[in-house]
Design a protein around this motif. Structure first.
Motif, PDB file in Angstrom:
ATOM      1  N   LEU A 118      28.679  77.847  48.583  1.00  0.00           N
ATOM      2  CA  LEU A 118      28.057  76.933  47.633  1.00  0.00           C
ATOM      3  C   LEU A 118      28.616  77.116  46.231  1.00  0.00           C
ATOM      4  CD1 LEU A 118      24.486  77.437  49.041  1.00  0.00           C
ATOM      5  CD2 LEU A 118      25.761  75.303  49.136  1.00  0.00           C
ATOM      6  N   ALA A 119      28.918  78.365  45.882  1.00  0.00           N
ATOM      7  CA  ALA A 119      29.490  78.634  44.561  1.00  0.00           C
ATOM      8  C   ALA A 119      30.922  78.138  44.450  1.00  0.00           C
ATOM      9  CB  ALA A 119      29.428  80.129  44.272  1.00  0.00           C
ATOM     10  N   ALA A 120      31.573  77.925  45.583  1.00  0.00           N
ATOM     11  CA  ALA A 120      32.952  77.426  45.567  1.00  0.00           C
ATOM     12  C   ALA A 120      33.026  75.945  45.218  1.00  0.00           C
ATOM     13  CB  ALA A 120      33.611  77.673  46.923  1.00  0.00           C
ATOM     14  N   THR A 121      31.879  75.261  45.236  1.00  0.00           N
ATOM     15  CA  THR A 121      31.817  73.840  44.910  1.00  0.00           C
ATOM     16  C   THR A 121      31.660  73.667  43.408  1.00  0.00           C
ATOM     17  OG1 THR A 121      30.746  73.368  47.034  1.00  0.00           O
ATOM     18  CG2 THR A 121      30.574  71.692  45.320  1.00  0.00           C
ATOM     19  N   LEU A 122      32.475  72.814  42.822  1.00  0.00           N
ATOM     20  CA  LEU A 122      32.388  72.564  41.381  1.00  0.00           C
ATOM     21  C   LEU A 122      31.126  71.765  41.079  1.00  0.00           C
ATOM     22  CD1 LEU A 122      33.893  72.767  38.630  1.00  0.00           C
ATOM     23  CD2 LEU A 122      34.820  70.490  39.135  1.00  0.00           C
ATOM     24  N   PRO A 123      30.259  72.255  40.178  1.00  0.00           N
ATOM     25  CA  PRO A 123      29.082  71.463  39.794  1.00  0.00           C
ATOM     26  C   PRO A 123      29.535  70.181  39.095  1.00  0.00           C
ATOM     27  CG  PRO A 123      28.872  73.756  39.074  1.00  0.00           C
ATOM     28  CD  PRO A 123      30.293  73.552  39.493  1.00  0.00           C
ATOM     29  N   ALA A 124      29.338  69.055  39.733  1.00  0.00           N
ATOM     30  CA  ALA A 124      29.890  67.799  39.220  1.00  0.00           C
ATOM     31  C   ALA A 124      28.813  66.723  39.165  1.00  0.00           C
ATOM     32  CB  ALA A 124      31.055  67.349  40.080  1.00  0.00           C
ATOM     33  N   PRO A 125      27.997  66.712  38.121  1.00  0.00           N
ATOM     34  CA  PRO A 125      27.001  65.637  37.990  1.00  0.00           C
ATOM     35  C   PRO A 125      27.706  64.314  37.708  1.00  0.00           C
ATOM     36  CG  PRO A 125      27.067  66.966  35.994  1.00  0.00           C
ATOM     37  CD  PRO A 125      27.955  67.655  36.989  1.00  0.00           C
ATOM     38  N   PRO A 126      27.017  63.196  37.894  1.00  0.00           N
ATOM     39  CA  PRO A 126      27.643  61.894  37.627  1.00  0.00           C
ATOM     40  C   PRO A 126      27.951  61.713  36.148  1.00  0.00           C
ATOM     41  CG  PRO A 126      25.308  61.648  38.077  1.00  0.00           C
ATOM     42  CD  PRO A 126      25.645  63.071  38.391  1.00  0.00           C
ATOM     43  N   GLU A 127      28.801  60.754  35.870  1.00  0.00           N
ATOM     44  CA  GLU A 127      29.200  60.483  34.492  1.00  0.00           C
ATOM     45  C   GLU A 127      27.965  60.203  33.633  1.00  0.00           C
ATOM     46  OE1 GLU A 127      32.105  57.417  31.972  1.00  0.00           O
ATOM     47  OE2 GLU A 127      31.974  57.299  34.164  1.00  0.00           O
ATOM     48  N   TRP A 171      15.527  75.956  38.531  1.00  0.00           N
ATOM     49  CA  TRP A 171      15.687  77.312  38.041  1.00  0.00           C
ATOM     50  C   TRP A 171      15.999  78.232  39.203  1.00  0.00           C
ATOM     51  CZ3 TRP A 171      11.942  73.882  36.953  1.00  0.00           C
ATOM     52  CH2 TRP A 171      10.660  74.038  37.503  1.00  0.00           C
ATOM     53  N   VAL A 172      16.530  79.394  38.846  1.00  0.00           N
ATOM     54  CA  VAL A 172      16.905  80.396  39.836  1.00  0.00           C
ATOM     55  C   VAL A 172      16.326  81.726  39.406  1.00  0.00           C
ATOM     56  CG1 VAL A 172      19.164  80.652  38.686  1.00  0.00           C
ATOM     57  CG2 VAL A 172      18.829  81.595  40.989  1.00  0.00           C
ATOM     58  N   ARG A 173      15.694  82.397  40.351  1.00  0.00           N
ATOM     59  CA  ARG A 173      15.155  83.734  40.111  1.00  0.00           C
ATOM     60  C   ARG A 173      16.013  84.734  40.875  1.00  0.00           C
ATOM     61  NH1 ARG A 173       9.857  80.688  40.506  1.00  0.00           N
ATOM     62  NH2 ARG A 173       8.949  80.844  38.423  1.00  0.00           N
ATOM     63  N   PHE A 174      16.457  85.758  40.179  1.00  0.00           N
ATOM     64  CA  PHE A 174      17.302  86.789  40.762  1.00  0.00           C
ATOM     65  C   PHE A 174      16.418  87.974  41.138  1.00  0.00           C
ATOM     66  CE2 PHE A 174      19.692  84.448  37.514  1.00  0.00           C
ATOM     67  CZ  PHE A 174      20.701  83.911  38.299  1.00  0.00           C
ATOM     68  N   VAL A 175      16.321  88.273  42.426  1.00  0.00           N
ATOM     69  CA  VAL A 175      15.357  89.259  42.913  1.00  0.00           C
ATOM     70  C   VAL A 175      16.038  90.620  42.966  1.00  0.00           C
ATOM     71  CG1 VAL A 175      13.683  89.808  44.698  1.00  0.00           C
ATOM     72  CG2 VAL A 175      14.278  87.417  44.251  1.00  0.00           C
ATOM     73  N   TYR A 191      25.663  74.892  40.528  1.00  0.00           N
ATOM     74  CA  TYR A 191      25.619  75.623  39.258  1.00  0.00           C
ATOM     75  C   TYR A 191      24.856  76.934  39.428  1.00  0.00           C
ATOM     76  CZ  TYR A 191      25.169  76.325  34.189  1.00  0.00           C
ATOM     77  OH  TYR A 191      25.239  76.842  32.918  1.00  0.00           O
ATOM     78  N   ARG A 192      23.709  76.853  40.070  1.00  0.00           N
ATOM     79  CA  ARG A 192      22.893  78.056  40.235  1.00  0.00           C
ATOM     80  C   ARG A 192      23.510  79.021  41.239  1.00  0.00           C
ATOM     81  NH1 ARG A 192      17.219  75.407  41.400  1.00  0.00           N
ATOM     82  NH2 ARG A 192      18.587  73.800  42.282  1.00  0.00           N
ATOM     83  N   ALA A 193      24.216  78.478  42.248  1.00  0.00           N
ATOM     84  CA  ALA A 193      24.926  79.349  43.183  1.00  0.00           C
ATOM     85  C   ALA A 193      26.001  80.153  42.453  1.00  0.00           C
ATOM     86  CB  ALA A 193      25.547  78.533  44.307  1.00  0.00           C
ATOM     87  N   ARG A 194      26.664  79.538  41.505  1.00  0.00           N
ATOM     88  CA  ARG A 194      27.679  80.244  40.727  1.00  0.00           C
ATOM     89  C   ARG A 194      27.056  81.341  39.868  1.00  0.00           C
ATOM     90  NH1 ARG A 194      32.787  76.712  38.841  1.00  0.00           N
ATOM     91  NH2 ARG A 194      33.440  76.070  40.934  1.00  0.00           N
ATOM     92  N   LEU A 195      25.886  81.064  39.323  1.00  0.00           N
ATOM     93  CA  LEU A 195      25.183  82.107  38.585  1.00  0.00           C
ATOM     94  C   LEU A 195      24.847  83.283  39.496  1.00  0.00           C
ATOM     95  CD1 LEU A 195      22.653  79.994  36.461  1.00  0.00           C
ATOM     96  CD2 LEU A 195      24.793  81.020  35.674  1.00  0.00           C
ATOM     97  N   LEU A 220      22.890  85.615  49.026  1.00  0.00           N
ATOM     98  CA  LEU A 220      22.063  84.649  49.736  1.00  0.00           C
ATOM     99  C   LEU A 220      21.184  83.874  48.762  1.00  0.00           C
ATOM    100  CD1 LEU A 220      20.897  86.883  52.738  1.00  0.00           C
ATOM    101  CD2 LEU A 220      22.617  85.061  52.819  1.00  0.00           C
ATOM    102  N   LEU A 221      20.968  82.594  49.081  1.00  0.00           N
ATOM    103  CA  LEU A 221      20.041  81.750  48.350  1.00  0.00           C
ATOM    104  C   LEU A 221      18.896  81.370  49.268  1.00  0.00           C
ATOM    105  CD1 LEU A 221      22.555  79.288  46.643  1.00  0.00           C
ATOM    106  CD2 LEU A 221      21.328  81.158  45.526  1.00  0.00           C
TER     107      LEU A 221
END
Length: 289
Positions: free
Chosen positions: A118-127, A211-215, A244-248, A256-257
């Protein structure tokens, strides 16, 4: 696709994520135990009950445990959620909760996916849409307003944006902004804060937020939020927030997510490699006014 083993993932989920207090505990939040139950109060609108297992409790002993939680929060005038998993024992636990006055809400599916792909995917929101990390109270209030609007107007938020583990809506979302603000404050002094909040926005409006919580001490980062305005759905915003959150998470060393997925977001997540490990149903007791 993924070759993750659902049984092994469920074991990891049970041992690493269940019955964990927030770390660090935000100001104003209390955490205590009643036997196998972890009881959390002050994190959102009411109380929250979680556990790894119930230690073999059955019959009258189990009924007594359930009644104590109900009576504890009834005395405070607060609702309380008992988070029941599909593989929890005993088999009649749901019936006993209902008999004690708890009511089931919408069932969700616990899914786990690999960070790396998932982190290998570029976060690409629409224009016209940008992603931004936020901490200011004004942004948290905007997120709360978005959540309330989506849940009150669109149910749970639609197919591409119904959300991750969801702090759902209501007439007033200030409790969500309050809770996120307390979590951010609790982690602000740490080198690696346990919570990161990301919004998707245009120049004119807030489109989505997650949001992402890091455990700490586990392999897991957990994903929350994700509701998206209806006119922005099916345009890749939810996936961009996910990437984006996977990259974080990857940058922090998590592999794991985990998501409590609604029926709208579950198919999206499964197509992205998430694996179903169990289900979860909130059973909520609400004291009479």
């Amino acid at each position: 696709m993924t070759d993750l083993d659902a049984g092994l993932l469920r074991t990891a989920y049970d041992s690493q994520l269940r019955a964990r207090p927030p770390e660090p505990v935000p100001p104003g939040v209390t955490v205590d135990r009643d036997g196998p139950l972890l009881r959390i109060q002050g994190l959102d609108r009411g109380g929250f009950l979680t556990y790894r297992d119930l230690g073999g409790l059955t019959g009258a002993a189990l009924d007594g445990l359930i009644a104590r939680q109900r009576d504890h929060f009834a005395a405070l005038g607060l609702p309380v959620e008992w988070k029941l998993h599909g593989h929890d024992e005993p088999a009649d636990l749901a019936d006993r909760l209902v008999a004690a006055g708890f009511a089931p809400e919408e069932r969700e599916t616990v899914v786990v996916g690999p960070v790396a792909s998932l982190a290998a995917t570029l976060p690409a929101p629409p224009e016209g849409v940008r992603l931004r990390e936020v901490t200011d109270r004004a942004d948290l209030d905007r997120i709360a307003e978005l959540k309330v609007w989506v849940w009150n107007n669109d149910g749970n938020g639609g197919s591409d944006g119904s959300g991750d583990n969801d702090d759902s809506g209501g007439a007033d979302g200030s409790w969500l902004a309050d809770g996120l603000e307390r979590e951010l404050a609790a982690g602000a002094a740490l080198d690696q804060p346990p919570l990161t909040i990301v919004v998707a926005e245009t120049d004119d409006e807030l489109v989505s937020a997650g949001w992402v919580r890091f455990v700490t001490g586990t392999r897991f980062a957990t994903l929350w939020g994700g509701s998206t305005l209806s006119h922005w759905r099916r345009r890749g915003i939810y996936r961009a927030l996910l990437a984006y959150r996977a990259r974080l998470a990857e940058a922090r060393g998590f592999s794991l997510l985990q998501v409590d997925a609604s029926e709208q977001s579950r198919p999206i997540l499964q197509r992205l490699g998430f694996v179903e490990v169990t289900t979860t149903t909130p059973y909520v007791y609400t004291p009479k006014p």
